[in-house]
Design a protein around this motif. Structure first.
Motif, PDB file in Angstrom:
ATOM      1  N   LEU A 346       0.723  -1.344   0.028  1.00 56.60           N
ATOM      2  CA  LEU A 346       0.009   0.041   0.007  1.00 56.60           C
ATOM      3  C   LEU A 346       1.060   1.272   0.051  1.00 56.60           C
ATOM      4  CD1 LEU A 346      -3.094  -0.752   2.556  1.00 56.60           C
ATOM      5  CD2 LEU A 346      -3.136  -0.839   0.197  1.00 56.60           C
ATOM      6  N   VAL A 347       2.072   1.166   0.371  1.00 53.66           N
ATOM      7  CA  VAL A 347       2.839   2.439   0.366  1.00 53.66           C
ATOM      8  C   VAL A 347       3.109   3.038  -0.761  1.00 53.66           C
ATOM      9  CG1 VAL A 347       5.375   3.247   0.608  1.00 53.66           C
ATOM     10  CG2 VAL A 347       4.520   1.162   2.057  1.00 53.66           C
ATOM     11  N   GLU A 348       3.073   2.389  -2.025  1.00 50.71           N
ATOM     12  CA  GLU A 348       3.136   3.530  -3.256  1.00 50.71           C
ATOM     13  C   GLU A 348       1.724   4.025  -3.478  1.00 50.71           C
ATOM     14  OE1 GLU A 348       5.736   4.187  -5.180  1.00 50.71           O
ATOM     15  OE2 GLU A 348       6.794   3.426  -3.645  1.00 50.71           O
ATOM     16  N   PRO A 349       0.717   3.627  -3.468  1.00 55.05           N
ATOM     17  CA  PRO A 349      -0.637   4.026  -3.646  1.00 55.05           C
ATOM     18  C   PRO A 349      -0.708   5.224  -2.637  1.00 55.05           C
ATOM     19  CG  PRO A 349      -1.047   1.777  -3.816  1.00 55.05           C
ATOM     20  CD  PRO A 349       0.358   1.909  -3.252  1.00 55.05           C
ATOM     21  N   LEU A 350      -0.582   4.960  -1.546  1.00 57.71           N
ATOM     22  CA  LEU A 350      -0.370   6.073  -0.525  1.00 57.71           C
ATOM     23  C   LEU A 350       0.461   7.245  -0.762  1.00 57.71           C
ATOM     24  CD1 LEU A 350      -0.652   3.669   2.748  1.00 57.71           C
ATOM     25  CD2 LEU A 350      -2.532   5.324   1.862  1.00 57.71           C
ATOM     26  N   LEU A 351       1.622   7.006  -1.092  1.00 57.72           N
ATOM     27  CA  LEU A 351       2.600   8.120  -1.499  1.00 57.72           C
ATOM     28  C   LEU A 351       2.024   8.846  -2.807  1.00 57.72           C
ATOM     29  CD1 LEU A 351       5.135   9.537  -1.220  1.00 57.72           C
ATOM     30  CD2 LEU A 351       6.347   7.585  -2.364  1.00 57.72           C
ATOM     31  N   ASP A 352       1.444   8.276  -3.775  1.00 59.21           N
ATOM     32  CA  ASP A 352       0.786   8.904  -4.782  1.00 59.21           C
ATOM     33  C   ASP A 352      -0.293   9.845  -4.498  1.00 59.21           C
ATOM     34  OD1 ASP A 352       2.287   7.537  -6.788  1.00 59.21           O
ATOM     35  OD2 ASP A 352       0.725   6.054  -7.257  1.00 59.21           O
ATOM     36  N   THR A 353      -1.071   9.472  -3.535  1.00 58.84           N
ATOM     37  CA  THR A 353      -2.003  10.431  -3.101  1.00 58.84           C
ATOM     38  C   THR A 353      -1.480  11.636  -2.317  1.00 58.84           C
ATOM     39  OG1 THR A 353      -3.536   8.448  -2.588  1.00 58.84           O
ATOM     40  CG2 THR A 353      -4.162  10.504  -1.351  1.00 58.84           C
ATOM     41  N   LYS A 354      -0.449  11.278  -1.455  1.00 61.18           N
ATOM     42  CA  LYS A 354       0.069  12.289  -0.704  1.00 61.18           C
ATOM     43  C   LYS A 354       0.705  13.210  -1.837  1.00 61.18           C
ATOM     44  CE  LYS A 354       4.384  13.748   1.771  1.00 61.18           C
ATOM     45  NZ  LYS A 354       5.766  13.087   2.433  1.00 61.18           N
ATOM     46  N   LEU A 355       1.653  12.944  -2.826  1.00 56.97           N
ATOM     47  CA  LEU A 355       1.931  13.637  -3.828  1.00 56.97           C
ATOM     48  C   LEU A 355       1.134  14.713  -4.455  1.00 56.97           C
ATOM     49  CD1 LEU A 355       4.759  11.396  -5.244  1.00 56.97           C
ATOM     50  CD2 LEU A 355       5.284  13.301  -3.770  1.00 56.97           C
ATOM     51  N   LEU A 356      -0.009  13.966  -4.683  1.00 56.98           N
ATOM     52  CA  LEU A 356      -1.082  14.838  -5.514  1.00 56.98           C
ATOM     53  C   LEU A 356      -1.601  15.936  -4.536  1.00 56.98           C
ATOM     54  CD1 LEU A 356      -3.055  11.945  -7.386  1.00 56.98           C
ATOM     55  CD2 LEU A 356      -1.866  13.577  -8.344  1.00 56.98           C
ATOM     56  N   ALA A 357      -1.573  15.737  -3.416  1.00 54.76           N
ATOM     57  CA  ALA A 357      -2.027  17.136  -2.379  1.00 54.76           C
ATOM     58  C   ALA A 357      -1.214  17.800  -2.010  1.00 54.76           C
ATOM     59  CB  ALA A 357      -2.666  16.118  -1.184  1.00 54.76           C
ATOM     60  N   THR A 358       0.051  17.246  -1.662  1.00 49.53           N
ATOM     61  CA  THR A 358       0.954  18.400  -0.989  1.00 49.53           C
ATOM     62  C   THR A 358       2.545  18.079  -1.610  1.00 49.53           C
ATOM     63  OG1 THR A 358       1.754  16.896   0.704  1.00 49.53           O
ATOM     64  CG2 THR A 358      -0.059  17.927   1.124  1.00 49.53           C
ATOM     65  N   LEU A 359       2.595  17.558  -2.819  1.00 45.56           N
ATOM     66  CA  LEU A 359       3.967  17.280  -3.266  1.00 45.56           C
ATOM     67  C   LEU A 359       4.760  16.604  -2.196  1.00 45.56           C
ATOM     68  CD1 LEU A 359       4.794  20.278  -5.581  1.00 45.56           C
ATOM     69  CD2 LEU A 359       3.786  17.975  -6.151  1.00 45.56           C
ATOM     70  N   THR A 360       5.512  17.344  -1.447  1.00 49.07           N
ATOM     71  CA  THR A 360       6.309  16.840  -0.202  1.00 49.07           C
ATOM     72  C   THR A 360       6.200  17.571   0.863  1.00 49.07           C
ATOM     73  OG1 THR A 360       8.075  18.373  -0.733  1.00 49.07           O
ATOM     74  CG2 THR A 360       8.396  16.233  -1.840  1.00 49.07           C
ATOM     75  N   THR A 361       6.814  17.366   1.992  1.00 47.24           N
ATOM     76  CA  THR A 361       6.555  17.853   3.383  1.00 47.24           C
ATOM     77  C   THR A 361       7.604  18.661   3.560  1.00 47.24           C
ATOM     78  OG1 THR A 361       6.972  15.496   4.237  1.00 47.24           O
ATOM     79  CG2 THR A 361       4.782  16.421   4.269  1.00 47.24           C
ATOM     80  N   PRO A 362       7.689  19.625   4.485  1.00 46.90           N
ATOM     81  CA  PRO A 362       8.990  20.343   4.946  1.00 46.90           C
ATOM     82  C   PRO A 362      10.082  19.729   5.578  1.00 46.90           C
ATOM     83  CG  PRO A 362       6.606  21.418   5.522  1.00 46.90           C
ATOM     84  CD  PRO A 362       6.279  20.055   5.192  1.00 46.90           C
ATOM     85  N   ALA A 363      11.069  19.663   4.893  1.00 46.19           N
ATOM     86  CA  ALA A 363      12.209  18.740   5.332  1.00 46.19           C
ATOM     87  C   ALA A 363      12.770  19.539   6.768  1.00 46.19           C
ATOM     88  CB  ALA A 363      13.286  18.600   4.296  1.00 46.19           C
ATOM     89  N   LEU A 364      12.818  20.795   6.755  1.00 48.39           N
ATOM     90  CA  LEU A 364      13.397  21.396   7.893  1.00 48.39           C
ATOM     91  C   LEU A 364      12.955  20.863   8.910  1.00 48.39           C
ATOM     92  CD1 LEU A 364      14.173  25.171   8.191  1.00 48.39           C
ATOM     93  CD2 LEU A 364      13.286  23.750  10.153  1.00 48.39           C
ATOM     94  N   LEU A 365      11.630  20.825   9.329  1.00 47.86           N
ATOM     95  CA  LEU A 365      10.959  20.383  10.388  1.00 47.86           C
ATOM     96  C   LEU A 365      11.182  19.178  10.753  1.00 47.86           C
ATOM     97  CD1 LEU A 365       7.908  22.746  10.497  1.00 47.86           C
ATOM     98  CD2 LEU A 365      10.122  23.020  11.881  1.00 47.86           C
ATOM     99  N   GLU A 366      10.971  18.210   9.650  1.00 50.36           N
ATOM    100  CA  GLU A 366      11.106  16.697   9.918  1.00 50.36           C
ATOM    101  C   GLU A 366      12.764  16.456  10.390  1.00 50.36           C
ATOM    102  OE1 GLU A 366       8.084  15.388   6.596  1.00 50.36           O
ATOM    103  OE2 GLU A 366      10.098  14.962   5.988  1.00 50.36           O
TER     104      GLU A 366
END
Length: 478
Positions: A346-366
């Motif tokens: 399920l990782v790839e389908p979930l990742l596709d959904t994330k990318l469509l909504a936000t592209l990536t997440t802020p690396a600095l805070l992570e």
């Protein structure tokens, strides 16, 4: 554009339109209405019509006039005209219909969220779902940010998008942290998100389609009901008991509706504080395997819970389960760092959904969060919070009992499920006038029904002043 009709004058139509928006919290307290001239132009009516409509809103107590500034939505909803059209409030965006009619406009899910961001009072808020800001203050969080911004790497990761699945260092740290909870998740099985709510949304949008049936615990998280309903899902409420969900009801739903998903809070369930037992967890997993549905385990309160607490993902090994959590409750609400851990397929389908909504997440805070975890700062901070919460819970429980309340569930975790013996929808409106936002029991049911229960936050109900006001207004209702 307003149109003159025999049933309603233009003035009445305009007043009704604004009145419904205010009652449904689509116009926040303190919001400024358009000027008379602007409104007249927008609606295609005369200024005198706008003035008359605003006068009606003033008479209903929905707005206030501020000299030389205009008209503003009132900070308190004390004088809502319950006989006007639209007085029955509902979560408009979620399309969840209220239950039996109430003479008071109830506090809804979005109002509770707005209360988190636009407090109408400086008093501790018993209905809030977060810890007080002063509890979260630390010296290590600024140090973590300085650590990741004080190197040449800052420019490198600031000038490009981050890793699609999230910062690799944080995912390694999360993998180790989950191993401590007996949840087996490789870094490649983890996807970071913009908070735990975003993680739940990613899962829903990936696995579900409008019209699908979803089982949810009841009472449960009002925002989750609203979110799923807004996506067009058919909600199947499962009664939550002290040991876990009602398995007989789940079995009936499985036979009749073939649900695609079950959303559960196993540890320190919101609002009851219940924790899942091993026996119940085992039977839930048996149902999931027999009827081919996935389970989303929302472990938002994991930082407040004992490590040995029973978790479905630990027993299942991330086969039919998806683990969701975040750090807003315990560390940094505004960092908005959450994550999910999922079965490999399920990782790839979930990742596709994330990318469509936000592209990536802020690396600095992570990266800063990874430092907090790796250095043991998060663990020590959580220990301090748990100690402080234990003391707060003891005080709040003592005050609640002293003021005539009982507990519908054994007090545990952050929240108390309190029996007040009066309609808490009506009580919540009266408490708003005193500057306190309650979380009425009806809010935690998928189909809103009158309730005498309310959820309290143990961290914000330690002051006797709140309980005195509560008891006075409750007794007046009796």
């Amino acid at each position: 554009m307003l149109m003159k009709t025999a049933a309603q004058s233009l003035t009445e139509q305009l007043a009704t339109r604004f009145g419904e928006r205010i009652r449904n919290r689509l116009l926040a307290p303190g919001a400024r209405l358009p000027s008379v001239r602007q409104c007249a132009q927008q609606q295609g009516v005369s200024p005198s019509t706008v003035v008359a409509a605003y006068d009606q809103l003033l008479a209903q107590g929905l707005v206030e006039a501020r000299k030389n500034r205009g008209f503003f939505v009132r900070e308190m909803a004390a004088a809502l005209d319950t006989h006007a059209p639209g007085a029955m409030n509902q979560v408009a965006s979620a399309k969840i219909t209220a239950g039996a009619p109430s003479p008071h406009a109830p506090v809804n899910a979005t109002a509770l969220i707005r209360g988190m961001f636009h407090g109408s009072s400086d008093k501790p808020q018993p209905g809030m779902g977060v810890l007080p800001p002063q509890w979260l203050e630390s010296t290590f969080m600024p140090a973590a940010v300085r650590k990741v911004t004080g190197t040449r790497a800052l420019q490198e990761f600031s000038l490009q998008y981050g890793e699609p699945a999230g910062d690799s260092g944080l995912r390694r740290s999360l993998s180790k942290k989950l191993a401590g909870l007996n949840v087996p998740a490789l870094p490649a099985q983890i996807v970071t998100t913009v908070g735990a709510t975003h993680a739940l949304d990613v899962v829903s949008r990936t696995l579900l389609r409008p019209g699908d049936h979803v089982m949810v615990e009841e009472p449960g998280w009002a925002v989750e009901f609203a979110r799923l309903a807004a996506l067009g899902m058919r909600i199947l409420p499962v009664p939550r008991r002290a040991d876990g969900p009602d398995l007989a009801v789940m079995a009936q739903y499985c036979a009749a509706h073939a649900p695609k998903l079950f959303v559960s809070v196993s540890v320190f369930h919101n609002p009851t504080g219940y924790c899942l037992t091993p026996g119940s967890a085992h039977r839930v997993l048996q149902l999931a395997n027999a009827h081919n549905f996935h389970i989303v385990e929302d472990d938002t309160y994991s930082h407040l819970a004992p490590v040995h607490a029973t978790r479905l993902c630990a027993l299942d090994g991330l086969q039919r389960t998806i683990y969701v959590s975040g750090f807003a409750k315990i560390l940094a609400p505004n960092w908005r760092v959450g994550f999910l851990a999922a079965p490999p397929d399920l990782v790839e389908p979930l990742l596709d959904t994330k990318l469509l909504a936000t592209l990536t997440t802020p690396a600095l805070l992570e990266k800063a969060l990874a430092w907090c975890i790796d250095q043991g700062q998060l663990r020590r901070h959580a220990e301090r919070i748990r100690t402080r919460l234990d003391l707060a819970r003891a005080r709040s429980v003592k005050l609640a009992l002293a003021h005539g309340c009982t507990f519908a569930a054994e007090p545990a975790g952050l929240f108390g499920w309190v029996e007040t013996f009066v309609d808490t929808d009506a009580l919540s409106q009266r408490m708003l006038d005193e500057g306190y936002l309650l979380a009425p029991g009806a809010l935690f049911h998928a189909s809103r029904q009158p309730s005498t229960l309310m959820r309290i936050n143990f961290a914000t109900t330690q002051e006797v002043a709140f309980w005195k006001v509560f008891a006075r207004l409750r007794d007046a209702m009796k």
